[in-house]
Motif scaffolding. Structure first.
Motif: not given
Length: 471
Positions: A128-133, A465-471, A116-122
């Motif tokens: 969001i990935k769906r992982e097996s159980l 959920s993946f939250h990736i901040k560019q540095v 599930i791809k969300l709009e990028d913030k600056p």
């Protein structure tokens, strides 16, 4: 899990003649533990784990397995007739449903399992990935033994889970057929397995920390046992339980179509369907016409041995099940109901056997168990109503909520009435059908969770959920 001092056997008595059709040893402690460990290893091993197998490969293997299963449809139809009593002439129908549902789930799995791809913030990327159980335990019933099992097995495997199947003691060969199909298709060892188990060992397996999800189809009592066994483990539990599914025939309905559809919905599979029609409410202006035509159609059924190609109504799964329905009918008659089918028209229908004539009851009300408790047999009560409001209130007056049907030629009004029904699936001008594109779910004592449709995959995966901040 306690292991018996000697091997316990599980005998499957055929409803056709009461003979032992198949006998299998029940798994003991060591076999069960070995099965779980093998499934866990197949899921977790660093190289060539099932969860890391490309989705395209998982899809191809599942498709091949279903093709393998369908190549034995004639033998399977015979086995079903002997194990659970469905007339052999209808055996191919369940496998056609298996193919339809499997193909649909295979075709939509990429979309259902996609990130599930969300709009990028600056400076931030989010998705969001769906992982097996992990290891999924599927507990399947006898009444639609392949369909109910495949509802969970195929999406579980497609999502990257490994599966252990515990099938009903009444239909053990179904588990073995499915295992052989997946084995012939080339699934890696440990990805799909089955166990013949006692109820006690099934409960202990649910409590095993290596089981990550349980998909159960069966009775309300069975669902309660599953919840208790899983208590405190915080794992997902899907429960498809009972039904007391109603139908309402409005004054503007196509009566001939409604009769044909609802009689079949009530008596197919000897009424042994969780979404079969068990109570019918008919507007008083068309009530007499409906009852006359329903009775005439019901008298055309041929009750007999399910291995006879001419038979359209087989025995119930066991004598005790038939006796329960007989008790419901007797209770209704004692309280003023009228029976419209003379059992003498069905010579095979006899006390002390699983052979039971279909029955239509009128002058029924909700003081009678036949209108409130799940019958799971070839009986239906038909009740006269004077308005839409009365019908809706009676349809909702139930501990169950699996499906509900309305028959009307006013589609817009029918949908408005459907919005008022407490049910998992609403049908307009049909009943007793599962569309694989729609979520199969229930409310109240019909259970929780869902199978089929894109939503079904959500219960067999977890979001990450993946939250990736560019540095």
């Amino acid at each position: 899990m306690g292991s018996p001092s000697k091997t316990e056997m599980q005998d499957t008595l055929s409803p056709i003649d009461g003979s032992v059709f198949v006998s299998r040893p029940l798994a003991g402690e060591h076999q069960i533990i070995a099965c779980v460990e093998q499934a866990s290893a197949a899921y977790n091993r660093s190289e060539a784990s099932w969860k890391n197998t490309p989705l395209a490969q998982r899809k191809a293997l599942c498709k091949k397995a279903i093709d393998q299963l369908l190549s034995h449809k004639d033998e399977i139809a015979t086995e079903l007739s002997w194990m659970m009593g469905r007339p052999i002439r209808y055996g191919a129908g369940e496998l056609a449903g298996v193919e339809e549902r499997s193909d649909y789930m295979i075709n939509i799995c990429e979309q259902a399992l996609a990130d599930i791809k969300l709009e990028d913030k600056p400076g931030v990327t989010r998705y969001i990935k769906r992982e097996s159980l992990g290891v999924v335990l599927v507990i399947a019933p006898w009444n639609y033994p392949f369909l109910t099992a495949i509802n969970a097995i195929i999406p579980a495997l497609l999502a990257g889970n490994c599966v252990i199947l515990k099938h009903s003691a009444q239909t053990p060969l179904c588990a073995e057929r499915l295992y052989q199909a997946f084995s012939d298709a080339g699934l890696p060892e440990g990805v799909f397995q089955y166990l013949h188990m006692s109820h006690d060992n099934t409960a202990k397996l649910i409590a095993n920390k290596q089981i990550s999800y349980v998909a159960f189809t069966g009775s309300v009592y069975g669902g309660q046992m599953v919840e208790q066994a899983a208590s405190g483990r915080f794992i997902g539990v899907g429960l498809e339980l009972g039904g007391k599914d109603p139908a309402y025939v409005r004054e503007d309905a196509d009566i001939d179509s409604a009769v044909e559809t609802l009689v079949d919905g009530a008596f197919f599979n000897s009424g042994q369907s969780c979404c079969g029609i068990e109570r019918i409410y008919v507007h008083y202006t068309v009530y007499d016409d409906f009852v006359i035509k329903a009775v005439a159609l019901t008298k055309q059924y041929q009750l007999g041995r399910s291995d006879n190609p001419e038979v359209t109504l087989g025995p119930m799964v066991r004598t005790s099940a038939a006796d329960f329905v007989r008790e419901q009918i007797a209770d209704a008659l004692d309280k003023g109901a009228i029976a419209h089918i003379d059992e003498a028209l069905f010579p095979m229908s006899q006390q002390g056997t699983p052979y039971l004539a279909p029955q239509i009851l009128t002058h029924v009300d909700h003081s009678m168990s036949v209108m409130t408790q799940e019958s799971f047999g070839p009986v239906v009560g038909i009740m006269k109503v004077s308005s839409d409001d009365e019908a809706i209130n009676l349809m909702n007056d139930s501990d169950f909520g699996l499906t509900a049907s309305i028959f009307t030629q006013n589609i817009e009004l029918g949908i408005e009435l459907g919005d008022r029904l407490e049910t998992g699936t609403f049908f307009l001008n049909r009943c007793d059908y599962l569309d694989p594109a729609l979520a199969w779910t229930g409310v109240k004592q019909s259970g929780r969770g869902c199978t089929l449709s894109q939503l079904g995959f959500e219960h067999l995966t977890r979001p990450k959920s993946f939250h990736i901040k560019q540095v």
